[in-house]
Design a protein around this motif. Sequence first.
Motif, PDB file in Angstrom:
ATOM      1  N   PRO A 135      39.821  76.911   8.220  1.00 58.13           N
ATOM      2  CA  PRO A 135      39.901  76.902   9.676  1.00 58.13           C
ATOM      3  C   PRO A 135      41.145  76.153  10.140  1.00 58.13           C
ATOM      4  N   PHE A 136      41.667  76.531  11.297  1.00 59.17           N
ATOM      5  CA  PHE A 136      42.780  75.815  11.913  1.00 59.17           C
ATOM      6  C   PHE A 136      42.290  74.440  12.349  1.00 59.17           C
ATOM      7  N   ARG A 137      43.080  73.427  12.109  1.00 61.89           N
ATOM      8  CA  ARG A 137      42.740  72.053  12.488  1.00 61.89           C
ATOM      9  C   ARG A 137      43.620  71.644  13.659  1.00 61.89           C
ATOM     10  N   PRO A 138      43.077  71.579  14.887  1.00 60.02           N
ATOM     11  CA  PRO A 138      43.886  71.214  16.054  1.00 60.02           C
ATOM     12  C   PRO A 138      44.210  69.715  16.065  1.00 60.02           C
ATOM     13  N   LEU A 139      45.035  69.334  16.990  1.00 57.79           N
ATOM     14  CA  LEU A 139      45.339  67.926  17.207  1.00 57.79           C
ATOM     15  C   LEU A 139      44.031  67.180  17.396  1.00 57.79           C
ATOM     16  N   GLY A 140      43.881  66.049  16.708  1.00 52.09           N
ATOM     17  CA  GLY A 140      42.630  65.304  16.799  1.00 52.09           C
ATOM     18  C   GLY A 140      42.851  63.810  16.740  1.00 52.09           C
ATOM     19  N   ILE A 141      41.906  63.085  17.280  1.00 54.73           N
ATOM     20  CA  ILE A 141      41.949  61.630  17.297  1.00 54.73           C
ATOM     21  C   ILE A 141      41.498  61.122  15.934  1.00 54.73           C
ATOM     22  N   THR A 142      42.281  60.195  15.367  1.00 58.48           N
ATOM     23  CA  THR A 142      41.927  59.644  14.061  1.00 58.48           C
ATOM     24  C   THR A 142      41.343  58.239  14.160  1.00 58.48           C
ATOM     25  N   THR A 143      41.863  57.423  15.058  1.00 56.12           N
ATOM     26  CA  THR A 143      41.354  56.059  15.247  1.00 56.12           C
ATOM     27  C   THR A 143      41.569  55.627  16.681  1.00 56.12           C
ATOM     28  N   GLY A 144      40.935  54.555  17.026  1.00 56.20           N
ATOM     29  CA  GLY A 144      41.127  53.955  18.340  1.00 56.20           C
ATOM     30  C   GLY A 144      40.648  52.523  18.320  1.00 56.20           C
ATOM     31  N   LYS A 145      41.308  51.703  19.110  1.00 49.87           N
ATOM     32  CA  LYS A 145      40.897  50.312  19.213  1.00 49.87           C
ATOM     33  C   LYS A 145      41.090  49.873  20.658  1.00 49.87           C
ATOM     34  N   PHE A 146      40.005  49.346  21.251  1.00 51.67           N
ATOM     35  CA  PHE A 146      40.031  48.957  22.658  1.00 51.67           C
ATOM     36  C   PHE A 146      39.450  47.563  22.837  1.00 51.67           C
ATOM     37  N   THR A 147      39.977  46.862  23.828  1.00 48.45           N
ATOM     38  CA  THR A 147      39.527  45.528  24.165  1.00 48.45           C
ATOM     39  C   THR A 147      39.166  45.499  25.638  1.00 48.45           C
ATOM     40  N   GLN A 148      38.041  44.889  25.956  1.00 46.62           N
ATOM     41  CA  GLN A 148      37.686  44.717  27.362  1.00 46.62           C
ATOM     42  C   GLN A 148      38.505  43.563  27.923  1.00 46.62           C
ATOM     43  N   VAL A 149      39.074  43.775  29.116  1.00 45.38           N
ATOM     44  CA  VAL A 149      39.865  42.755  29.797  1.00 45.38           C
ATOM     45  C   VAL A 149      39.273  42.514  31.176  1.00 45.38           C
ATOM     46  N   ASP A 150      39.719  41.475  31.810  1.00 41.59           N
ATOM     47  CA  ASP A 150      39.274  41.167  33.165  1.00 41.59           C
ATOM     48  C   ASP A 150      39.621  42.324  34.097  1.00 41.59           C
ATOM     49  N   ASN A 151      38.728  42.628  35.014  1.00 46.19           N
ATOM     50  CA  ASN A 151      38.961  43.750  35.935  1.00 46.19           C
ATOM     51  C   ASN A 151      40.230  43.572  36.764  1.00 46.19           C
ATOM     52  N   GLY A 152      40.667  42.347  36.966  1.00 46.29           N
ATOM     53  CA  GLY A 152      41.880  42.093  37.744  1.00 46.29           C
ATOM     54  C   GLY A 152      43.140  42.015  36.902  1.00 46.29           C
ATOM     55  N   ALA A 153      43.025  42.255  35.601  1.00 47.23           N
ATOM     56  CA  ALA A 153      44.185  42.151  34.704  1.00 47.23           C
ATOM     57  C   ALA A 153      45.250  43.182  35.067  1.00 47.23           C
ATOM     58  N   ASP A 154      46.504  42.816  34.857  1.00 49.13           N
ATOM     59  CA  ASP A 154      47.622  43.732  35.063  1.00 49.13           C
ATOM     60  C   ASP A 154      47.726  44.633  33.832  1.00 49.13           C
ATOM     61  N   THR A 155      46.987  45.716  33.840  1.00 50.81           N
ATOM     62  CA  THR A 155      46.941  46.587  32.663  1.00 50.81           C
ATOM     63  C   THR A 155      48.278  47.244  32.384  1.00 50.81           C
ATOM     64  N   ASN A 156      49.087  47.512  33.421  1.00 51.04           N
ATOM     65  CA  ASN A 156      50.405  48.112  33.190  1.00 51.04           C
ATOM     66  C   ASN A 156      51.272  47.195  32.335  1.00 51.04           C
ATOM     67  N   ALA A 157      51.113  45.895  32.475  1.00 55.29           N
ATOM     68  CA  ALA A 157      51.880  44.949  31.668  1.00 55.29           C
ATOM     69  C   ALA A 157      51.380  44.923  30.228  1.00 55.29           C
ATOM     70  N   LEU A 158      50.106  45.259  30.012  1.00 56.11           N
ATOM     71  CA  LEU A 158      49.521  45.235  28.664  1.00 56.11           C
ATOM     72  C   LEU A 158      49.816  46.501  27.864  1.00 56.11           C
ATOM     73  N   LEU A 159      50.028  47.619  28.542  1.00 56.32           N
ATOM     74  CA  LEU A 159      50.165  48.913  27.861  1.00 56.32           C
ATOM     75  C   LEU A 159      51.285  48.965  26.822  1.00 56.32           C
ATOM     76  N   PRO A 160      52.454  48.349  27.053  1.00 55.57           N
ATOM     77  CA  PRO A 160      53.520  48.469  26.047  1.00 55.57           C
ATOM     78  C   PRO A 160      53.187  47.830  24.688  1.00 55.57           C
ATOM     79  N   THR A 161      52.171  46.981  24.625  1.00 57.18           N
ATOM     80  CA  THR A 161      51.905  46.278  23.376  1.00 57.18           C
ATOM     81  C   THR A 161      50.606  46.695  22.691  1.00 57.18           C
ATOM     82  N   VAL A 162      49.774  47.520  23.311  1.00 57.52           N
ATOM     83  CA  VAL A 162      48.443  47.794  22.760  1.00 57.52           C
ATOM     84  C   VAL A 162      48.452  48.680  21.512  1.00 57.52           C
ATOM     85  N   CYS A 163      49.533  49.380  21.245  1.00 63.10           N
ATOM     86  CA  CYS A 163      49.593  50.238  20.057  1.00 63.10           C
ATOM     87  C   CYS A 163      50.404  49.630  18.928  1.00 63.10           C
ATOM     88  N   LYS A 164      50.739  48.393  19.039  1.00 61.16           N
ATOM     89  CA  LYS A 164      51.534  47.728  17.984  1.00 61.16           C
ATOM     90  C   LYS A 164      50.685  47.410  16.800  1.00 61.16           C
TER      91      LYS A 164
END
Length: 164
Positions: A135-164
């Motif tokens: 069968p054809f194997r489409p693009l798929g998710i292999t892993t993921g890692k997430f952290t809960q942060v404060d609802n008021g956190a500046d998530t845009n500032a965090l995005l550049p570092t979350v995949c390091k």
Amino acid sequence: STACNGYPTGGNAVSASGTTLNIDNTNYLDNRSGPIETISSLLNALNLKEYVRAYSYFQNPSTFPGPYQAYAAGFSDTDVVTVTFGSVQNDTGAGNLYYKVPMAMKVLTTTGATQTFVGCYKLHLSQPSFQGAPPFRPLGITTGKFTQVDNGADTNALLPTVCK
């Protein structure tokens, strides 16, 4: 101009690029043509409570995210998910495409509480032209890692570092 007369119409037009995909529960989105589209489709499935479809976006779901029943149960009090994407990182090698997708999610629970998460999904696709047998194997998710942060956190500032 009349070829489709008499057939049902409807549904929402979906943009296939950028971060403007409609993932809310008034739309159906199943698009695996790129990393943003794949993750948006996963989140749309969660918003529609279509957990089997959500589970199908994982390349090897028994390994990650794990058994289906536990995966589906983990969303029992999730009402609505919204997302902000960071800049997708990509890499190629030996006939494979790899992507890292940084993202921030706001989750509204069924009790009305809001939770904020930041993290990264990693995706994989074997070059379609190299896939010579079904069968054809489409693009798929292999892993993921997430952290809960404060609802008021500046998530845009965090995005550049979350995949390091």
